[in-house]
Design an enzyme around this catalytic site. Structure first.
Site, PDB file in Angstrom:
ATOM      1  N   CYS A 131       0.908  -1.122  -0.029  1.00 25.29           N
ATOM      2  CA  CYS A 131       0.000   0.110  -0.209  1.00 25.29           C
ATOM      3  C   CYS A 131       0.837   1.247  -0.003  1.00 25.29           C
ATOM      4  CB  CYS A 131      -0.958  -0.037   1.327  1.00 25.29           C
ATOM      5  SG  CYS A 131      -2.224  -1.454   1.011  1.00 25.29           S
ATOM      6  N   LYS A 196      -8.670  -0.078  10.371  1.00 27.84           N
ATOM      7  CA  LYS A 196      -8.607  -1.351   9.262  1.00 27.84           C
ATOM      8  C   LYS A 196      -7.581  -2.253   9.635  1.00 27.84           C
ATOM      9  CE  LYS A 196      -7.626  -1.966   4.546  1.00 27.84           C
ATOM     10  NZ  LYS A 196      -7.247  -1.406   3.119  1.00 27.84           N
ATOM     11  N   GLU A 234      -6.557   4.977  17.191  1.00 25.41           N
ATOM     12  CA  GLU A 234      -6.755   5.186  15.559  1.00 25.41           C
ATOM     13  C   GLU A 234      -7.871   6.232  15.303  1.00 25.41           C
ATOM     14  OE1 GLU A 234      -4.724   4.638  13.165  1.00 25.41           O
ATOM     15  OE2 GLU A 234      -3.440   2.763  13.413  1.00 25.41           O
ATOM     16  N   LYS A 249     -13.399  -1.671   9.651  1.00 26.98           N
ATOM     17  CA  LYS A 249     -13.344  -2.504   8.751  1.00 26.98           C
ATOM     18  C   LYS A 249     -12.576  -3.790   8.881  1.00 26.98           C
ATOM     19  CE  LYS A 249     -11.649  -2.943   3.992  1.00 26.98           C
ATOM     20  NZ  LYS A 249     -10.647  -2.281   2.881  1.00 26.98           N
ATOM     21  N   TYR A 314     -21.203  -4.690  -1.006  1.00 24.06           N
ATOM     22  CA  TYR A 314     -21.191  -5.311  -2.135  1.00 24.06           C
ATOM     23  C   TYR A 314     -22.807  -5.638  -2.241  1.00 24.06           C
ATOM     24  CZ  TYR A 314     -16.190  -5.112  -1.776  1.00 24.06           C
ATOM     25  OH  TYR A 314     -14.986  -4.566  -1.484  1.00 24.06           O
TER      26      TYR A 314
HETATM   27  C1  PBG Z   1      -7.108  -1.180  -0.546  1.00 29.59           C
HETATM   28  C2  PBG Z   1      -8.038  -1.789   0.000  1.00 29.59           C
HETATM   29  C3  PBG Z   1      -8.618  -3.229   0.408  1.00 29.59           C
HETATM   30  C4  PBG Z   1     -10.064  -3.331   0.865  1.00 29.59           C
HETATM   31  C5  PBG Z   1     -10.480  -1.935   0.644  1.00 29.59           C
HETATM   32  N1  PBG Z   1      -9.372  -1.114   0.227  1.00 29.59           N
HETATM   33  C6  PBG Z   1      -7.667  -4.290   0.492  1.00 29.59           C
HETATM   34  C7  PBG Z   1      -6.907  -4.367   1.477  1.00 29.59           C
HETATM   35  O1  PBG Z   1      -6.331  -3.851   2.198  1.00 29.59           O
HETATM   36  O2  PBG Z   1      -5.873  -5.644   1.275  1.00 29.59           O
HETATM   37  C8  PBG Z   1     -10.722  -4.470   1.124  1.00 29.59           C
HETATM   38  C9  PBG Z   1     -11.990  -4.445   0.872  1.00 29.59           C
HETATM   39  C10 PBG Z   1     -12.785  -5.763   0.827  1.00 29.59           C
HETATM   40  O3  PBG Z   1     -12.315  -6.884   1.003  1.00 29.59           O
HETATM   41  O4  PBG Z   1     -14.148  -5.786   0.498  1.00 29.59           O
HETATM   42  N2  PBG Z   1      -6.248  -1.229   0.669  1.00 29.59           N
END
Ligand code: PBG
Length: 330
Positions: A131, A196, A234, A249, A314
């Site tokens: 990333c 995240k 965070e 997330k 989704y």
């Molecule tokens: C980008 C990103 C990811 C997701 C959203 N933005 C993937 C990751 O961190 O590997 C995951 C979304 C999903 O699994 O629906 N960094």
């Protein structure tokens, strides 16, 4: 005999009464629909692990967004998949990069009817799949921030209403906020992927976005699923840095984190019902093992009860089309 004088069942006797006392409702406008757009393909490519989803062409992207708008979903989060990846991920900030072209096209097509959220990360754009910029095998935090600033400005210039940094670099929100303000985009909001986690639930997404890391994993920047208090830290940091909204997330294994973040902050909270969570529901439903519509309703209600005001899912288009029937299903 001490027969109960309190009978909660009284409020469950009739559908109208159940509806009257219902505490949580979901509306199509609470949902954010993630869409993938891929450069240099002629036909939309189905994503095997995410039935119903595709890597879209620019044309099919617009059609899918239109179908979602028809059922009341107005917010979209966009993920671009470039034709060429490099070590820096330069397509991410190119003026004619895939994500910028998609943003401009959706803005032209729908004007103010669509809220465009741009996911800001480099993993879809780098040839190594991490990333940010690499220094050896480590993602270099501060050099990455400079690239994030370029991406944010490019996305805003292409019409993004909201920038959503998902890379989990320290200081990313402040870096992006200052770049946006400096370039005349003080009006654009930031939805920070604040908590995240380094999660196996992203598996299908990495197939969809072609963003799996070529070596190692993301545990050096994404959070440890064992930690909840750290999520508050965070989220508070992101708010202090200028986040207008914060996200947790994934959603389902982290409902406690959603609640904790909602209680600890004063900004709107989003939850990302991620690709693996979607895939599990689809797989079980395809086998006839669960009733997808009812399971979906429970999942979205659960995320809302936990404290998320908005949900990235989704299932957004499908759920929105079904919501008018949900009161009957309860
Ligand atoms: C980008 C990103 C990811 C997701 C959203 N933005 C993937 C990751 O961190 O590997 C995951 C979304 C999903 O699994 O629906 N960094």
């Amino acid at each position: 005999m001490s027969f109960p004088t309190k009978r909660p069942r009284r409020l469950r006797t009739r559908p109208a009464l159940r509806r009257l006392v219902r505490e949580t409702r979901i509306a199509p406008e609470d949902l954010i629909y993630p869409l993938f757009v891929r450069d240099a393909i002629d036909e939309p490519q189905p994503i095997a692990s995410m039935p119903g989803h595709h890597q879209h062409t620019l044309e099919s992207l617009t059609r899918e967004a239109e179908a979602a708008i028809k059922v009341g979903v107005r917010s979209f989060v966009l993920f671009g998949i470039p034709a060429h990846k490099d070590a820096q991920g330069s397509d991410a900030w190119a003026e004619d990069g895939i994500s910028q072209r998609a943003l401009r096209q959706l803005r032209d097509a729908f004007g103010a009817d669509a809220l465009l959220i741009a996911d800001l990360c480099l993993c879809e754009y780098t040839d190594h799949g991490h990333c940010g910029v690499l220094e050896g095998e480590i993602v270099a935090n501060d050099q990455t921030l400079e690239l994030y600033q370029r991406i944010a400005v490019a996305q805003a210039a292409a019409g993004a209403d909201v920038i959503a940094p998902s890379g989990m670099m320290d200081g990313q929100v402040r870096a992006i906020r200052s770049a946006l303000d400096r370039e005349g985009f003080a009006d654009r909001a930031i939805l920070a992927y604040a908590a995240k986690y380094a999660s196996a639930f992203y598996g299908p997404f990495r197939e969809a976005a072609g963003s799996a890391p070529r070596f190692g994993d993301r545990r050096g920047y994404q959070m440890d699923p064992a930690n909840a208090r750290e999520a508050i830290r965070e989220a508070l940091l992101d708010v202090e840095e200028g986040a207008d909204m914060v996200m947790v997330k994934p959603a389902l294994a982290f409902l406690d984190v959603i609640r904790a973040v909602a209680d600890a902050t004063e900004v709107p909270v989003a939850a990302y019902n991620v690709s693996g969570e979607y895939a599990m529901v689809k797989a079980a439903a395809a086998n006839g093992w669960i009733d997808e519509r009812r399971v979906l309703r429970e999942i979205l209600l659960g995320i809302r009860r936990a404290g998320a005001q908005m949900i990235l899912t989704y299932h957004a288009k499908q759920a929105a089309a079904d919501i008018p029937c949900w009161d009957e299903m309860g």
